[in-house]
Structures are given as structure tokens and as C-alpha cells.
Design a protein around this motif. Sequence first.
Motif, PDB file in Angstrom:
ATOM      1  N   CYS A   1       0.824  -1.215   0.000  1.00 20.54           N
ATOM      2  CA  CYS A   1       0.000   0.000   0.000  1.00 20.54           C
ATOM      3  C   CYS A   1       0.857   1.264   0.000  1.00 20.54           C
ATOM      4  O   CYS A   1       0.639   2.164  -0.811  1.00 20.54           O
ATOM      5  CB  CYS A   1      -0.954   0.007   1.195  1.00 20.54           C
ATOM      6  SG  CYS A   1      -2.192  -1.295   1.116  1.00 20.54           S
TER       7      CYS A   1
ATOM      8  N   GLU B   1       1.156   3.861  -3.095  1.00 21.72           N
ATOM      9  CA  GLU B   1       0.734   5.247  -2.859  1.00 21.72           C
ATOM     10  C   GLU B   1       1.865   6.230  -3.141  1.00 21.72           C
ATOM     11  O   GLU B   1       1.656   7.239  -3.830  1.00 21.72           O
ATOM     12  CB  GLU B   1       0.234   5.430  -1.425  1.00 21.72           C
ATOM     13  CG  GLU B   1      -0.239   6.862  -1.174  1.00 21.72           C
ATOM     14  CD  GLU B   1      -0.764   7.105   0.224  1.00 21.72           C
ATOM     15  OE1 GLU B   1      -1.450   8.123   0.409  1.00 21.72           O
ATOM     16  OE2 GLU B   1      -0.491   6.291   1.133  1.00 21.72           O
ATOM     17  N   SER B   2       3.071   5.962  -2.639  1.00 23.92           N
ATOM     18  CA  SER B   2       4.160   6.923  -2.845  1.00 23.92           C
ATOM     19  C   SER B   2       4.524   7.034  -4.327  1.00 23.92           C
ATOM     20  O   SER B   2       4.728   8.139  -4.836  1.00 23.92           O
ATOM     21  CB  SER B   2       5.377   6.574  -1.994  1.00 23.92           C
ATOM     22  OG  SER B   2       5.972   5.375  -2.413  1.00 23.92           O
TER      23      SER B   2
ATOM     24  N   ARG C   1       1.546   8.869  -6.193  1.00 22.24           N
ATOM     25  CA  ARG C   1       1.554  10.323  -5.919  1.00 22.24           C
ATOM     26  C   ARG C   1       2.658  11.020  -6.718  1.00 22.24           C
ATOM     27  O   ARG C   1       2.426  12.064  -7.336  1.00 22.24           O
ATOM     28  CB  ARG C   1       1.730  10.593  -4.428  1.00 22.24           C
ATOM     29  CG  ARG C   1       0.490  10.339  -3.612  1.00 22.24           C
ATOM     30  CD  ARG C   1       0.671  10.791  -2.153  1.00 22.24           C
ATOM     31  NE  ARG C   1      -0.430  10.356  -1.327  1.00 22.24           N
ATOM     32  CZ  ARG C   1      -1.618  10.967  -1.264  1.00 22.24           C
ATOM     33  NH1 ARG C   1      -1.843  12.047  -1.987  1.00 22.24           N
ATOM     34  NH2 ARG C   1      -2.569  10.491  -0.484  1.00 22.24           N
TER      35      ARG C   1
ATOM     36  N   PHE D   1      -7.262   7.623  -2.863  1.00 26.28           N
ATOM     37  CA  PHE D   1      -6.511   6.403  -2.574  1.00 26.28           C
ATOM     38  C   PHE D   1      -7.379   5.518  -1.689  1.00 26.28           C
ATOM     39  O   PHE D   1      -7.895   5.974  -0.676  1.00 26.28           O
ATOM     40  CB  PHE D   1      -5.180   6.741  -1.878  1.00 26.28           C
ATOM     41  CG  PHE D   1      -4.222   7.449  -2.797  1.00 26.28           C
ATOM     42  CD1 PHE D   1      -3.317   6.732  -3.557  1.00 26.28           C
ATOM     43  CD2 PHE D   1      -4.256   8.832  -2.929  1.00 26.28           C
ATOM     44  CE1 PHE D   1      -2.448   7.374  -4.432  1.00 26.28           C
ATOM     45  CE2 PHE D   1      -3.395   9.488  -3.795  1.00 26.28           C
ATOM     46  CZ  PHE D   1      -2.487   8.748  -4.546  1.00 26.28           C
TER      47      PHE D   1
ATOM     48  N   LEU E   1      -6.708   2.258   0.118  1.00 23.96           N
ATOM     49  CA  LEU E   1      -5.618   1.345   0.447  1.00 23.96           C
ATOM     50  C   LEU E   1      -5.997   0.491   1.648  1.00 23.96           C
ATOM     51  O   LEU E   1      -6.117   0.993   2.761  1.00 23.96           O
ATOM     52  CB  LEU E   1      -4.348   2.153   0.737  1.00 23.96           C
ATOM     53  CG  LEU E   1      -3.962   3.146  -0.375  1.00 23.96           C
ATOM     54  CD1 LEU E   1      -2.926   4.132   0.114  1.00 23.96           C
ATOM     55  CD2 LEU E   1      -3.479   2.409  -1.609  1.00 23.96           C
TER      56      LEU E   1
END
Length: 168
Positions: free
Chosen positions: A21, A25-26, A29, A43, A45
Motif C-alpha cells: 500500500c 501510494e508513494s 503520488r 486512494f 488502500l
Amino acid sequence: RSGLVRGHVRPDQAPEQGELCGFVESHARAELDRLGFEGERRFALDGPLVVSVMTRPLVQILVNILRNACEAAVIGRRKRVIVGVAQRGAAAEVTVEDRGPGFSPEILARLGEPFQTTKGERGGMGLGLYVSAMLAKQMGAELRVQTLEGGGARAIVAIPIEEGTIEA
């Protein structure tokens, strides 16, 4: 890097265990920022979800499907991209959704073939999903694409979870 463009995982690349996750996400983004996407970002997650995955190919797949989603979202009525990670049975699914026009049944049946593009005069060689599908297959995962009811599309990368690698 050139191997990734052709859809090839180098022999020296091995799966790494990590929390999916946060990883997704990183990278999502950062890619949305790099693409200059100014629409809504969501998001979803369901984590933490620790899995074993080949990180470089997964990043390239994310880059490709996020680019497609951003381009579709811009021509859609709602400029929104939703990135998700969830466990579904024996797989971790990474999803990217947009609210663009979606795909016609004829195009949907041929997506993942080389040189199939929905972008027409807007450019695009039709290799992003093809390369992504090849990379997914080589890392033991599967790439699927769906048209959403009411408009939009969803790309799903299903990564098998090996027994004993799931941590809550």
C-alpha cells in the motif's frame, strides 16, 4: 531501463518483500505530480499488505496505467483518478480507475495487443498496456482492464500472494 520499455524483466531482478500500500501510494503520488494531474486523487488502500513483488516492473506498470488514466480523465466529465490496493483471495490487487470515456467492446477485446490505442490523433503508440501486460506476466502477475458502468475504466494488476507472505 530499455528492457522495461520492451516489456522485459532482467534475469537479475528478484522479488522483494515489502508493504504494497505504501509503495503504490508513494509511487502513484509522485507519478501523478510528474504528469501534472490537477484532478481529484483518491486512494483506497486496504493495508498494510506485505507481499513479495518485483519493484521495478511494478513501478513501470504503474507509470503506464497512471498515464493512461490521467489522459482519459482529462477528456472525461470528472477529472478523477482512484488508486487502490486490496487483497482479493490469493492475490493483492493494485487498481487504477479513471472517469474518462472507458473502452468500446471492440477496443476492450484487443487491449494489451501491441499498437492498439484509443488515443487516435492525440498520439500514443498503443504500447503502454502491451508492455505492462508483458511485465505483469513475467513477474507472475496479471493485468486486466475493465470498462466501468457509467463511464470510466479500471486497470487491475493482480499479484499472487505466496502462502506465508501475508502480514497484517
